[in-house]
Design an enzyme around this catalytic site. Structure first.
Site, PDB file in Angstrom:
ATOM      1  N   GLU A   1       0.804  -1.230   0.000  1.00  0.00           N
ATOM      2  CA  GLU A   1       0.000   0.000   0.000  1.00  0.00           C
ATOM      3  C   GLU A   1       0.837   1.282   0.000  1.00  0.00           C
ATOM      4  O   GLU A   1       0.808   2.063   0.962  1.00  0.00           O
ATOM      5  CB  GLU A   1      -0.954   0.005   1.210  1.00  0.00           C
ATOM      6  CG  GLU A   1      -1.899  -1.183   1.246  1.00  0.00           C
ATOM      7  CD  GLU A   1      -2.886  -1.117   2.412  1.00  0.00           C
ATOM      8  OE1 GLU A   1      -2.886  -0.130   3.168  1.00  0.00           O
ATOM      9  OE2 GLU A   1      -3.673  -2.064   2.557  1.00  0.00           O
TER      10      GLU A   1
ATOM     11  N   GLU B   1      -5.037  -8.776   0.814  1.00  0.00           N
ATOM     12  CA  GLU B   1      -5.728  -8.510   2.089  1.00  0.00           C
ATOM     13  C   GLU B   1      -7.211  -8.314   1.819  1.00  0.00           C
ATOM     14  O   GLU B   1      -7.593  -7.656   0.852  1.00  0.00           O
ATOM     15  CB  GLU B   1      -5.230  -7.218   2.759  1.00  0.00           C
ATOM     16  CG  GLU B   1      -3.865  -7.287   3.358  1.00  0.00           C
ATOM     17  CD  GLU B   1      -3.443  -5.962   4.011  1.00  0.00           C
ATOM     18  OE1 GLU B   1      -4.319  -5.155   4.392  1.00  0.00           O
ATOM     19  OE2 GLU B   1      -2.229  -5.732   4.085  1.00  0.00           O
TER      20      GLU B   1
HETATM   21  O1  IFM Z   1      -4.079  -3.265   9.227  1.00  0.00           O
HETATM   22  C1  IFM Z   1      -4.057  -2.759   7.927  1.00  0.00           C
HETATM   23  C2  IFM Z   1      -2.878  -3.304   7.163  1.00  0.00           C
HETATM   24  O2  IFM Z   1      -1.685  -3.068   7.804  1.00  0.00           O
HETATM   25  C3  IFM Z   1      -2.814  -2.673   5.789  1.00  0.00           C
HETATM   26  N1  IFM Z   1      -4.074  -2.768   5.113  1.00  0.00           N
HETATM   27  C4  IFM Z   1      -5.269  -2.390   5.822  1.00  0.00           C
HETATM   28  C5  IFM Z   1      -5.314  -3.080   7.175  1.00  0.00           C
HETATM   29  C6  IFM Z   1      -6.597  -2.685   7.930  1.00  0.00           C
HETATM   30  O3  IFM Z   1      -6.641  -1.312   8.120  1.00  0.00           O
END
Ligand code: IFM
Length: 444
Positions: A164, A350
Site C-alpha cells: 500500500e 488482504e
Molecule cells: O491493518 C491494515 C494493514 O496493515 C494494511 N491494510 C489495511 C489493514 C486494515 O486497516
C-alpha cells in the site's frame, strides 16, 4: 459456493510491526512506527507495538496454529530495521536468523511463505535523512531488498516489494495520521515516487537473488462510485479514483502519473529523473490488491441543494472501522483491473473486517459478521474467476488481532482472537469456517 481451482492460494496475512513486538531486541533498530507510537497523542490509548502479539517469541506456536488451520500460504512482512538497524550497510544477523527460522518452519509445515519487504516500518535513521520524501531512500531500499532476497531467496518464491504505497506516502506524509506524521503534499508526492522507484529498482535484484521467484506489489484499491449522476459527483469520483487508485496503477503499467491528478496537485514533480518512469514500469508477475470497501463520492465544492439527490446510498452494514461492507466492490475492481490494466495475475493480498469480538463464557469467540464478510467476498472472487479474471489467491486480513496503526489495539481484524494480557490465541468461528473452506477446496 463455486469450487475454486485446485492451485488457488489460500492464505492469511500479517505485518511485522503489527504482530512481532520485541521492538528493541536482538539488535533491532528503531523504526518510524516505534518513534511515532512512542510519541504521546499519536496512537489511540497510547498503544504501541512494543509487545503486540509477541510473535517474535511465539512464532513456533503460531506456525503450528497456521498448520492446524490448514493455511496453504502465509503472507508476512520483514522488519527492515531488524535486518539493517541503521537502514543500510550493517546487517544484523540475529534479525536475519529470525526470518530464516520462520521460513524454515513454514516450509516444514508445507505453508508457502509470501514475503512483503516493506509494510511501513522504515528505519528511523533513514527518516532522519528525509525518509521516503528523499531520493536517498531508493538506494537504501534496494540494498535492503538485496540482503533479504539473498538470505531467503533460495526458499521464498513469492515476493511483494511494497504494501500500500498510497498509505505510506499520503497517510504518512500528507494527512499525518501515520508515521512519520507529516502534513506536506509535496513530500507525499515525492514519497510516492520514491516508493514506486524503489519497487521498480528492486524487482530485478530480487529476481536475480531468488531464482524462479515471482515478484509483485500490493496496492490498496478503493472503487469510487458517484453519489448521484451529477457532473459534480462524477468529477469527485474521478478525482478520488485518480488520487488513490490511478496514481499508483498507471505508472506501474507504463502510463506515467495521471495528468488530471498531477494538475490537481498543482505542484512540480521535479523529483522525477530521466528513466525513472521506465524503471517503475518493470513488468511484475502479479498485482496484490487489498480490498476492504468502496467509497461513494459526493462533491464538496457545491452545496447539497445545488447537487442532484443521492442515488447511491451507503448500505447499513458497517464494520468497526466505519467501512461499508460492500462485496460487490471487489468484483467490480477486479473486472476493471483485468480489462483496463491486464496484470498477468492478481492476488487478493488482504481482505477482512474489524468487529468488536468478545470471548464467550465457554472460552469461544463467535464472529458471524466477519465470517459472513469473508464468505461473501470469496463469492465475488469466485464470480470474477468465472468471468476469467486471473485471480490466483486470497489472503485474509488478518491471521491475528493486532496493532491497527493509529487505532492501536482497539480494532480486531483477526480470524484468531488474541488476548493481549495472556497472549492466548483463540481461533474465532470465522477461522474454523475458513479452515473448512480451505480443506474443501484445496483437496486436503
Ligand atoms: O491493518 C491494515 C494493514 O496493515 C494494511 N491494510 C489495511 C489493514 C486494515 O486497516
Amino acid at each position: 459456493m463455486t469450487q475454486f481451482p485446485k492451485d488457488f492460494v489460500w492464505g492469511a496475512a500479517t505485518a511485522s510491526y503489527q504482530i512481532e513486538g520485541a521492538w528493541n531486541e536482538d539488535g533491532k533498530g528503531e523504526s518510524i512506527w516505534d518513534r511515532f507510537s512512542h510519541t504521546p497523542g499519536k496512537v489511540q490509548d497510547g498503544d504501541t507495538g512494543d509487545v503486540a502479539c509477541d510473535h517474535y517469541h511465539r512464532w513456533r506456536d503460531d506456525v503450528k496454529l497456521m498448520k492446524e488451520l490448514g493455511l496453504k500460504a502465509y503472507r508476512f512482512s520483514v522488519a527492515w530495521p531488524r535486518i539493517l538497524p541503521e537502514g543500510r550497510e550493517k546487517v544484523n544477523q540475529p534479525g536475519v536468523d529470525f526470518y530464516n527460522r520462520l521460513v524454515d518452519a513454514l516450509l516444514e509445515e508445507r505453508i508457502e511463505p509470501w514475503v512483503t519487504l516493506y509494510h511501513w516500518d522504515l528505519p528511523q535513521d533513514l527518516q532522519d535523512e528525509g525518509g521516503w520524501a528523499s531520493r536517498m531512500v531508493v538506494d537504501a531500499f534496494v540494498e535492503y531488498a538485496d540482503v533479504v532476497s539473498r538470505a531467503l531467496g533460495d526458499r521464498v518464491k513469492n515476493w511483494i516489494t511494497l504494501n500500500e504505497p498510497w498509505v505510506s506516502a499520503f497517510v504518512g506524509y500528507q494527512h499525518g495520521h501515520h508515521a512519520p506524521g507529516h502534513t506536506n503534499l509535496v513530500e507525499a508526492m515525492a514519497a510516492s515516487h520514491h516508493l514506486l522507484l524503489s519497487h521498480g529498482q528492486s524487482v530485478p535484484v530480487i529476481r536475480a537473488n531468488s531464482l524462479m521467484s515471482r515478484v509483485g506489489i500490493t496496492l490498496n484499491l478503493t472503487p469510487q462510485e458517484p453519489a448521484s449522476p451529477s457532473v459534480a459527483d462524477r468529477k469527485a469520483a474521478t478525482w478520488v479514483d485518480g488520487y488513490i487508485n490511478r496514481f499508483f496503477l498507471d505508472p506501474l503499467v507504463g502510463r506515467g502519473y495521471p495528468q488530471d491528478i498531477v494538475n490537481g496537485f498543482g505542484k512540480a514533480m521535479d523529483f522525477i529523473q530521466p528513466g525513472d518512469m521506465d524503471t517503475i514500469a518493470v513488468p511484475v508477475d502479479f498485482l496484490g490488491i487489498n480490498y476492504y470497501t468502496r467509497n461513494i463520492a459526493r462533491a464538496d465544492n457545491i452545496t447539497e441543494e445545488e447537487n442532484e439527490p443521492r442515488t447511491v446510498i451507503r448500505g447499513d452494514e458497517i464494520t468497526e472501522m466505519d467501512w461499508e461492507v460492500y462485496p460487490k466492490g471487489l468484483y467490480n475492481i477486479l473486472g476493471r483491473l483485468h480489462f483496463e490494466y491486464n496484470f498477468p495475475a492478481i492476488y487478493i493480498s488482504e481482505n477482512g473486517a474489524a468487529f468488536p469480538d468478545k470471548v464467550r463464557p465457554d472460552g469461544q469467540v463467535d464472529d458471524p459478521a466477519r465470517l459472513s464478510y469473508i464468505k461473501r467476498h470469496l463469492e465475488m472472487v469466485s464470480k470474477a474467476i468465472d468471468a476469467e479474471v486471473p485471480v490466483k489467491g486470497y489472503f485474509v486480513w488478518s491471521l491475528f488481532d493486532n496493532f491497527e496503526w493509529a487505532f492501536g489495539y482497539s480494532k480486531r481484524f483477526g480470524i484468531v482472537y488474541v488476548d493481549y494480557q495472556t497472549q492466548q490465541r483463540i481461533p474465532k468461528s470465522s477461522a474454523k469456517w475458513y479452515s473448512q473452506m480451505i480443506r474443501e477446496n484445496a483437496g486436503l
